[in-house]
Design a protein around this motif. Structure first.
Motif, PDB file in Angstrom:
ATOM      1  N   VAL A  41      10.031  -2.553 -13.931  1.00 54.72           N
ATOM      2  CA  VAL A  41       9.839  -2.557 -12.636  1.00 54.72           C
ATOM      3  C   VAL A  41       8.418  -2.525 -12.373  1.00 54.72           C
ATOM      4  CG1 VAL A  41      10.550  -1.020 -10.467  1.00 54.72           C
ATOM      5  CG2 VAL A  41      12.090  -1.967 -12.541  1.00 54.72           C
ATOM      6  N   CYS A  42       7.363  -3.152 -11.124  1.00 55.07           N
ATOM      7  CA  CYS A  42       5.824  -3.414 -11.138  1.00 55.07           C
ATOM      8  C   CYS A  42       6.431  -3.906  -9.190  1.00 55.07           C
ATOM      9  CB  CYS A  42       5.816  -4.081 -11.808  1.00 55.07           C
ATOM     10  SG  CYS A  42       3.704  -4.060 -10.859  1.00 55.07           S
ATOM     11  N   LEU A  43       5.856  -3.074  -8.371  1.00 57.84           N
ATOM     12  CA  LEU A  43       6.127  -3.006  -7.145  1.00 57.84           C
ATOM     13  C   LEU A  43       5.317  -4.162  -6.083  1.00 57.84           C
ATOM     14  CD1 LEU A  43       6.983   0.191  -5.745  1.00 57.84           C
ATOM     15  CD2 LEU A  43       8.677  -1.073  -6.419  1.00 57.84           C
ATOM     16  N   LEU A  44       3.778  -3.676  -6.899  1.00 53.60           N
ATOM     17  CA  LEU A  44       2.679  -5.228  -6.331  1.00 53.60           C
ATOM     18  C   LEU A  44       2.089  -5.659  -7.536  1.00 53.60           C
ATOM     19  CD1 LEU A  44       1.512  -2.561  -3.900  1.00 53.60           C
ATOM     20  CD2 LEU A  44       2.909  -4.337  -3.547  1.00 53.60           C
ATOM     21  N   MET A  63       0.854  -0.831  -0.080  1.00 55.30           N
ATOM     22  CA  MET A  63       0.098  -0.324   0.291  1.00 55.30           C
ATOM     23  C   MET A  63       0.996   0.772  -0.301  1.00 55.30           C
ATOM     24  SD  MET A  63      -3.165   1.424   0.273  1.00 55.30           S
ATOM     25  CE  MET A  63      -4.086   0.004   0.386  1.00 55.30           C
ATOM     26  N   PHE A  64       0.323   2.338  -0.809  1.00 53.70           N
ATOM     27  CA  PHE A  64       1.336   3.499  -0.558  1.00 53.70           C
ATOM     28  C   PHE A  64       0.263   4.717  -0.362  1.00 53.70           C
ATOM     29  CE2 PHE A  64       2.212   0.788  -4.807  1.00 53.70           C
ATOM     30  CZ  PHE A  64       3.192   1.191  -4.395  1.00 53.70           C
ATOM     31  N   SER A  65       0.856   5.548   0.404  1.00 55.90           N
ATOM     32  CA  SER A  65       0.211   6.663   1.380  1.00 55.90           C
ATOM     33  C   SER A  65      -0.691   7.633   0.374  1.00 55.90           C
ATOM     34  CB  SER A  65       1.172   6.902   1.806  1.00 55.90           C
ATOM     35  OG  SER A  65       2.272   7.759   1.749  1.00 55.90           O
ATOM     36  N   ASP A  66       0.633   7.673  -0.803  1.00 59.46           N
ATOM     37  CA  ASP A  66       0.304   8.642  -2.119  1.00 59.46           C
ATOM     38  C   ASP A  66       1.461   8.886  -3.220  1.00 59.46           C
ATOM     39  OD1 ASP A  66       2.521   9.808  -1.312  1.00 59.46           O
ATOM     40  OD2 ASP A  66       1.758  11.784  -0.104  1.00 59.46           O
ATOM     41  N   ARG A  67       1.345   9.137  -4.289  1.00 58.98           N
ATOM     42  CA  ARG A  67       1.907   9.251  -5.628  1.00 58.98           C
ATOM     43  C   ARG A  67       3.306   9.078  -5.171  1.00 58.98           C
ATOM     44  NH1 ARG A  67      -2.739  10.965  -7.083  1.00 58.98           N
ATOM     45  NH2 ARG A  67      -3.969   9.089  -8.905  1.00 58.98           N
ATOM     46  N   ARG A  68       3.845  10.716  -4.492  1.00 61.54           N
ATOM     47  CA  ARG A  68       5.324  10.630  -3.486  1.00 61.54           C
ATOM     48  C   ARG A  68       6.075   9.669  -3.069  1.00 61.54           C
ATOM     49  NH1 ARG A  68       5.754  15.705  -0.421  1.00 61.54           N
ATOM     50  NH2 ARG A  68       8.340  15.749  -0.926  1.00 61.54           N
ATOM     51  N   ASP A  69       5.110   8.455  -2.436  1.00 58.58           N
ATOM     52  CA  ASP A  69       5.355   7.225  -1.916  1.00 58.58           C
ATOM     53  C   ASP A  69       6.049   6.101  -2.578  1.00 58.58           C
ATOM     54  OD1 ASP A  69       5.628   5.816   0.407  1.00 58.58           O
ATOM     55  OD2 ASP A  69       3.826   5.380  -0.119  1.00 58.58           O
ATOM     56  N   ALA A  70       5.286   6.337  -3.443  1.00 55.93           N
ATOM     57  CA  ALA A  70       4.905   5.508  -5.021  1.00 55.93           C
ATOM     58  C   ALA A  70       6.245   5.437  -5.620  1.00 55.93           C
ATOM     59  CB  ALA A  70       4.202   5.121  -5.533  1.00 55.93           C
ATOM     60  N   GLY A  71       6.916   7.603  -5.928  1.00 55.47           N
ATOM     61  CA  GLY A  71       8.185   7.171  -6.605  1.00 55.47           C
ATOM     62  C   GLY A  71       9.219   7.101  -5.227  1.00 55.47           C
ATOM     63  N   ARG A  72       9.000   7.024  -4.504  1.00 54.14           N
ATOM     64  CA  ARG A  72      10.591   6.826  -3.057  1.00 54.14           C
ATOM     65  C   ARG A  72      10.463   5.390  -3.414  1.00 54.14           C
ATOM     66  NH1 ARG A  72       8.489  11.375  -0.348  1.00 54.14           N
ATOM     67  NH2 ARG A  72       7.147   9.524   1.202  1.00 54.14           N
ATOM     68  N   GLN A  73       9.393   4.694  -3.452  1.00 54.28           N
ATOM     69  CA  GLN A  73       9.229   3.538  -3.830  1.00 54.28           C
ATOM     70  C   GLN A  73       9.707   3.360  -4.689  1.00 54.28           C
ATOM     71  OE1 GLN A  73       6.737   0.182  -0.837  1.00 54.28           O
ATOM     72  NE2 GLN A  73       5.768   2.233  -0.669  1.00 54.28           N
ATOM     73  N   LEU A  74       9.492   3.570  -5.353  1.00 54.27           N
ATOM     74  CA  LEU A  74       9.916   2.899  -7.366  1.00 54.27           C
ATOM     75  C   LEU A  74      11.723   3.775  -7.276  1.00 54.27           C
ATOM     76  CD1 LEU A  74       6.988   4.193  -9.863  1.00 54.27           C
ATOM     77  CD2 LEU A  74       8.400   2.276  -9.382  1.00 54.27           C
ATOM     78  N   ALA A  75      11.312   4.541  -6.936  1.00 57.63           N
ATOM     79  CA  ALA A  75      13.397   4.718  -6.918  1.00 57.63           C
ATOM     80  C   ALA A  75      14.120   4.055  -6.207  1.00 57.63           C
ATOM     81  CB  ALA A  75      13.086   6.244  -6.347  1.00 57.63           C
ATOM     82  N   ALA A  76      13.374   3.119  -4.645  1.00 52.81           N
ATOM     83  CA  ALA A  76      14.241   2.704  -4.282  1.00 52.81           C
ATOM     84  C   ALA A  76      14.710   0.558  -4.946  1.00 52.81           C
ATOM     85  CB  ALA A  76      14.048   2.069  -2.362  1.00 52.81           C
ATOM     86  N   ARG A  77      14.058   0.754  -5.804  1.00 50.58           N
ATOM     87  CA  ARG A  77      14.266  -0.306  -7.155  1.00 50.58           C
ATOM     88  C   ARG A  77      14.989  -0.262  -8.228  1.00 50.58           C
ATOM     89  NH1 ARG A  77       9.805  -4.395  -6.755  1.00 50.58           N
ATOM     90  NH2 ARG A  77      11.160  -4.542  -8.837  1.00 50.58           N
ATOM     91  N   LEU A  78      15.141   1.170  -8.302  1.00 48.41           N
ATOM     92  CA  LEU A  78      15.814   2.107  -9.163  1.00 48.41           C
ATOM     93  C   LEU A  78      17.144   2.467  -9.046  1.00 48.41           C
ATOM     94  CD1 LEU A  78      12.401   3.248 -11.526  1.00 48.41           C
ATOM     95  CD2 LEU A  78      13.635   1.348 -12.379  1.00 48.41           C
ATOM     96  N   HIS A  79      17.245   2.541  -8.248  1.00 48.73           N
ATOM     97  CA  HIS A  79      18.572   2.786  -7.695  1.00 48.73           C
ATOM     98  C   HIS A  79      19.957   2.702  -8.064  1.00 48.73           C
ATOM     99  CE1 HIS A  79      20.414  -1.352  -6.025  1.00 48.73           C
ATOM    100  NE2 HIS A  79      19.237  -1.683  -5.591  1.00 48.73           N
ATOM    101  N   ARG A  80      20.056   1.260  -8.965  1.00 48.94           N
ATOM    102  CA  ARG A  80      21.295   1.318 -10.057  1.00 48.94           C
ATOM    103  C   ARG A  80      21.742   2.732 -11.644  1.00 48.94           C
ATOM    104  NH1 ARG A  80      17.566  -1.782 -10.728  1.00 48.94           N
ATOM    105  NH2 ARG A  80      16.183  -2.533 -12.902  1.00 48.94           N
ATOM    106  N   TYR A  81      20.293   2.833 -11.408  1.00 47.30           N
ATOM    107  CA  TYR A  81      19.979   4.132 -13.027  1.00 47.30           C
ATOM    108  C   TYR A  81      20.654   5.204 -12.194  1.00 47.30           C
ATOM    109  CZ  TYR A  81      18.085   1.056 -16.083  1.00 47.30           C
ATOM    110  OH  TYR A  81      17.310  -0.455 -16.231  1.00 47.30           O
ATOM    111  N   SER A  82      20.034   5.555 -10.729  1.00 46.05           N
ATOM    112  CA  SER A  82      21.020   6.597 -10.416  1.00 46.05           C
ATOM    113  C   SER A  82      22.515   6.576 -10.813  1.00 46.05           C
ATOM    114  CB  SER A  82      20.987   6.824  -8.625  1.00 46.05           C
ATOM    115  OG  SER A  82      21.986   8.203  -7.950  1.00 46.05           O
ATOM    116  N   GLY A  83      22.590   8.407 -11.283  1.00 44.91           N
ATOM    117  CA  GLY A  83      24.288   9.014 -11.482  1.00 44.91           C
ATOM    118  C   GLY A  83      24.362   8.418 -12.911  1.00 44.91           C
ATOM    119  N   THR A  84      23.295   7.739 -13.968  1.00 41.11           N
ATOM    120  CA  THR A  84      23.761   7.761 -15.230  1.00 41.11           C
ATOM    121  C   THR A  84      22.693   8.557 -16.450  1.00 41.11           C
ATOM    122  OG1 THR A  84      21.785   5.829 -15.239  1.00 41.11           O
ATOM    123  CG2 THR A  84      23.886   5.226 -14.426  1.00 41.11           C
TER     124      THR A  84
END
Length: 211
Positions: A173-176, A1-22
């Motif tokens: 990448v799909c969290l749920l 469950m996500f509190s809102d879209r911002r929360d969902a975006g942060r959780q997605l970023a955690a799964r996409l961390h390998r793209y940071s700095g690319t």
């Protein structure tokens, strides 16, 4: 469950961390998807842009495809035949939908052109799996604009939608993705619509700290 879209975006970023700095560009589907994408882009330190896609819908409400603000169209030929829609009707739908998509894209970017995608990885973000033609067109649009890799990132989607997305994206990448999936809104505590002015502000704010 996500509190809102911002929360969902942060959780997605955690799964996409390998793209940071690319060399990556985060593309939020205009609407709720951009609200998720803005938080994902901020967490990754990546630039953000909007991607506008419009469904092609007949006068009786029957969907027959989708079209992007760029050069891409996906048409459900079986649906067109079933609806007995003529070529002129379809061409009219396309003209109006593409004009609407391009106009909205310009408004969201405050008149600026789309960010270049050539050679970049494109992360296409929505707040849930939109209709299949919409995400299909979004992926194809990113590819047509020169993306070297296309990643679809959604907080929640049905297993069938995830399988379909894997046919048009390099990575999904799909969290749920529960078997009982009904609608994306079921997975948010706050799923209120996002006003266009708020979407514009998200893009402006993102442009202040990314190139």
């Amino acid at each position: 469950m996500f509190s809102d879209r911002r929360d969902a975006g942060r959780q997605l970023a955690a799964r996409l961390h390998r793209y940071s700095g690319t060399n990556v560009l985060v593309l939020g589907l205009a609407g709720g998807g951009l609200g998720v994408a803005a938080e994902t882009a901020a967490s990754l330190g990546a630039p953000l842009d909007a991607l506008v896609v419009r469904e092609l819908t007949l006068s009786d409400g029957a969907p027959v495809g989708a079209i992007s603000e760029g050069r891409v169209r996906v048409l459900d030929e079986a649906a067109v035949r079933q609806a007995k829609a003529g070529d002129e009707e379809i061409r009219g739908l396309e003209r109006r939908a593409r004009a609407d998509a391009r106009t909205l894209g310009l408004r969201l970017r405050s008149g600026r052109p789309r960010r270049p995608l050539t050679g970049r990885a494109a992360i296409v973000v929505d707040d849930g799996a939109a209709s299949r033609p919409v995400l299909d067109v979004a992926c194809r649009d990113a590819r047509a604009e020169g993306a070297a890799r296309v990643v679809v990132a959604v907080p929640a989607a049905s297993p069938a939608d995830v399988d379909n997305l894997r046919t048009v994206a390099d990575e999904v990448v799909c969290l749920l993705s529960p078997a009982f999936f009904t609608t994306a809104s079921d997975f948010y505590l706050d799923f209120r619509p996002v006003a266009e002015a708020d979407l514009t502000r998200l893009i402006v704010r993102a442009a202040e700290y990314t190139a």
